[in-house]
Design an enzyme around this catalytic site. Structure first.
Site, PDB file in Angstrom:
ATOM      1  NE  ARG A  12      52.327 -33.879 102.849  1.00 43.15           N
ATOM      2  CZ  ARG A  12      51.867 -32.813 102.505  1.00 43.15           C
ATOM      3  NH1 ARG A  12      51.158 -31.978 103.049  1.00 43.15           N
ATOM      4  NH2 ARG A  12      52.089 -32.263 101.285  1.00 43.15           N
ATOM      5  NE  ARG A  46      62.738 -34.584  99.221  1.00 47.69           N
ATOM      6  CZ  ARG A  46      62.600 -33.217 100.011  1.00 47.69           C
ATOM      7  NH1 ARG A  46      63.681 -32.526 100.024  1.00 47.69           N
ATOM      8  NH2 ARG A  46      61.791 -33.219 100.688  1.00 47.69           N
ATOM      9  CG  LEU A 102      55.434 -47.932  90.977  1.00 46.01           C
ATOM     10  CD1 LEU A 102      55.482 -48.787  89.717  1.00 46.01           C
ATOM     11  CD2 LEU A 102      57.006 -47.889  91.366  1.00 46.01           C
ATOM     12  NE  ARG A 103      49.383 -39.302  91.566  1.00 45.97           N
ATOM     13  CZ  ARG A 103      48.269 -38.662  91.532  1.00 45.97           C
ATOM     14  NH1 ARG A 103      47.398 -39.186  92.228  1.00 45.97           N
ATOM     15  NH2 ARG A 103      48.073 -37.689  91.027  1.00 45.97           N
ATOM     16  CD  GLN A 132      64.453 -41.826 110.562  1.00 43.99           C
ATOM     17  OE1 GLN A 132      63.587 -41.393 110.545  1.00 43.99           O
ATOM     18  NE2 GLN A 132      65.633 -41.216 110.331  1.00 43.99           N
ATOM     19  CB  SER A 173      64.884 -45.345 117.418  1.00 40.66           C
ATOM     20  OG  SER A 173      64.816 -44.605 118.559  1.00 40.66           O
TER      21      SER A 173
END
Ligand code: FAD
Length: 240
Positions: free
Chosen positions: A86, A190, A180-181, A92, A94
């Site tokens: 999130r 992942r 970066l967190r 992206q 479509s």
């Protein structure tokens, strides 16, 4: 229909020098907490500072950063998993506005080909028995899906209506911007063994690349083994 068997690729859109120099910003921001002013902030002091911050688990300081990555030729399944994270900006491809029957500038309802990502560790030409007595391979099933899409488009259905028939395997493209967190969190989730093979492989390759650019940020992620299909997985270890 075009089968894509290789794992998707990526391009890090943030220049490498920019990624490295962001560590100096992190040190400058982080020293506000301690009111500790370093004589001069250099690449060397910044790496030392980031190492200390991560060892302390003071990860919020890592949020003063941004890495933008474009993922290519990955499936809609992979992008759907990615967009569950999130804390990121996303653009992206479509399935509403992209007309899969438009291989070039013109719509060609006869010649267009869907591109689909299939597991490299399975044989997409292996026939399986269906309840109706047919024997079909995954490649043939995907081909049939293309025919369904073609049929709907020929019957005048708009791309945004015909898309309902598209498979999870359909090729997609996505650009993700995250600090970066959050990238550390994404890699933790992942690249671990339980992650799906496709996102694990793409994220594993991205992790290996960023470990070379800014090692101090990702050095606590290490290769931990290979799964039953020979695909790598990683784990996060404690920092020394
Ligand atoms: C192996 C695996 C299997 C999965 N299976 C499923 C499944 O079956 N069904 C399913 O729906 N999803 C599934 N997911 C997706 C998963 O549930 C999460 O949607 C995904 O990991 C992203 O969310 P996140 O909490 O990890 O962190 P992100 O959304 O990336 O956020 C990062 C961190 O920010 C904090 N954060 C973000 N938002 C909030 C908030 N609203 N409140 C408090 N803290 C917040 C949390 O600390 C979080 O860890 C799976 C994921 C994995 C890796």
């Amino acid at each position: 229909m075009k089968i894509l068997k290789d794992a998707g690729s990526f391009v890090i859109l943030t220049p490498e020098e920019n990624l490295k120099s962001q560590l100096l910003t992190i040190e400058r921001a982080g020293r506000t907490c301690y009111q500790s002013v370093a004589q001069e902030i250099t690449q060397e002091t910044a790496e030392k500072f980031v190492k200390m911050i991560l060892k302390l688990g003071h990860e919020s300081v890592m949020e003063h950063s941004l890495m933008i990555v474009q993922f290519n030729d990955c499936s809609r399944g992979l992008t759907h998993e990615l967009v569950r994270h999130r804390i990121m900006g996303i653009s992206q491809e479509s399935t509403r506005y992209v007309d899969y029957a438009k291989p070039s500038a013109e719509v060609d309802l006869e010649k267009f080909e869907l591109k689909c990502v299939v597991p490299a560790h399975k044989n997409e030409n292996e026939k399986v028995k269906l309840a109706d007595g047919r024997e079909m391979s995954m490649a043939e099933m995907l081909q049939e899906t293309e025919e369904f899409y073609r049929g709907l488009r020929k019957a005048g259905w708009l791309p945004q209506d015909a898309r309902q028939i598209l498979p999870t395997a359909i090729k997609s493209q996505i650009v993700v911007s995250a600090n970066l967190r959050e990238w550390r969190h994404i890699f933790k989730m992942r690249t671990a063994r339980p992650a799906h093979w496709e996102i694990r492989e793409v994220m594993g390759k991205l992790l290996e690349k960023v470990k070379m650019i800014i090692p101090v940020v990702f050095e606590d992620f290490v290769e931990a083994g290979k799964d039953e299909n020979g695909l790598k997985y990683f784990e996060k270890i404690s920092r020394s």
